[in-house]
Design an enzyme around this catalytic site. Sequence first.
Site, PDB file in Angstrom:
ATOM      1  CG  LEU A 188      -1.821  -1.198   1.449  1.00  0.00           C
ATOM      2  CD1 LEU A 188      -2.527  -1.109   2.794  1.00  0.00           C
ATOM      3  CD2 LEU A 188      -2.831  -1.302   0.315  1.00  0.00           C
ATOM      4  CD  GLU A 189       2.926   5.840  -3.006  1.00  0.00           C
ATOM      5  OE1 GLU A 189       2.029   6.497  -2.432  1.00  0.00           O
ATOM      6  OE2 GLU A 189       3.495   6.218  -4.036  1.00  0.00           O
ATOM      7  CG  LEU A 190      -1.468   3.928   2.000  1.00  0.00           C
ATOM      8  CD1 LEU A 190      -1.864   3.502   3.408  1.00  0.00           C
ATOM      9  CD2 LEU A 190      -2.548   3.555   0.994  1.00  0.00           C
TER      10      LEU A 190
END
Length: 479
Positions: free
Chosen positions: A229-231
């Site tokens: 997950l790149e948030l």
Amino acid sequence: MVQGVAIEDGCIVDTDPATGEVIARVRCTPTSEVPAMVARARAAQPAWAATPLAERVSMLKGACASLADRRDELVETIVREMGKVRAEAEEEVSGAIGRATYVEQIGAANAPRQIDNGLVVRDAHGVVVVCSPWNFPADEPLLLCLPALCAGNAVILKPSEVVPLVGAIVGDALRRALPEGVLQLAQGDGAVGAALVQADVQMVAMTGSSATGKKIMAACAPGLKRLVLELGGKDPMICFADADLERAADDAVAFSLFNCGQVCCSVERVYVAEAIKSQFEALCALKAAAFTAGSGFDADVRIGPMVSAMQRDAVAAQLDEAVKAGARVLAQAPVKPGAPPGATYFPATVLTDVPEECAIHRAETFGPLVVISPFDGSEASAARLANDSEYGLAAYVYTRDLGKAARVACKIRAGQVGINNWSLAKAPTRCPWVGAKGSGFGYHSGDDGWRQFSVPKSLIFDDASLVPTEIDGTAVVRD
């Protein structure tokens, strides 16, 4: 990362943010079709994983290169769907087409490795769901799909519902280059994404908001599904008194406003030493005045429209709150006249003296604002202010004293810190892209990130001399 799009009669209503006009109505994938898609992916995956690594790499390189055949269409569609100015769209598409070296590096990261008398091989997870964002609609799907596919997984790609046509072009290039069922495209909003995440898949890779990332993590927990997950981010820039002010002001403005500020690692908080505050503010105001907003097709325009009215209104609300709390607007760039009523333009704005309690200091803005605040110029204050956020994606330190820069950078809890530069533009592809704190889970890109799309397995031999020199045609790397 606010956005906003209409779904009507089972279709995405794809609109041009520069005009408000409907570009297309794109059929959403019915959630009832998701199990069949997963079944096709599962059936295709074993043969794909058994394909020699070098062949997988070759096919994926060919898929990227094939985007050149649709270069002009892809650039135009990016500008029309999300509003990016043509020069930025052309740069993104060129990067996507030129991903050959990137794919080769992914392949090298997945090669079998000998460690003394052990041999580490890698097993694919199985079926991977990729949910890609709207702000880099051509390249971001590749950054997640390529390592997933190279590792031997089958992939179901769901592009953002804001950019379904760009997603379809990229998905089609991958699908045509690969065996049937290895890459499938799903279109739709969060309901389709939720159905894919909850399906019988082994991994989910997503770039998007922290709020959505938390929902995905919760949905994946019962099945212990792997996650990347790149948030979101609220990325600080520290400008010390000894910085090259011209360069620092250039970068503060350019990388607060790049892609209309709609970048996860945009500069969103600028902390400038009090001793140079007035000079720095004047430079920023002067430079930002050149960022005229207008249609991405106009050559004299520096920023396009916000991606949606919802996105524009969220930025406006943050700005209004800050001004009411005492912040000062130093400059606003013009919006090109003649914009139609449905356009979602927002002027590039420089403001200063923003109270720390304002949302503009706390929540991700994702818009064309340059937000300046003073600090006492000390290393301790710089690190404290930079870390005063739930996010930790990127940070930036500007000073001529590289020893000081390194000390402060090491105290900042962020995945990457640019020293007198914007890390997104300068980071080597083999460096991992990491979100600390609320900015991510797992690693995106780099050897560490690419290897997360497979599971290492150690084969232990009696003696190092017995370790084979190749596995299924792939040479064993000696560490």
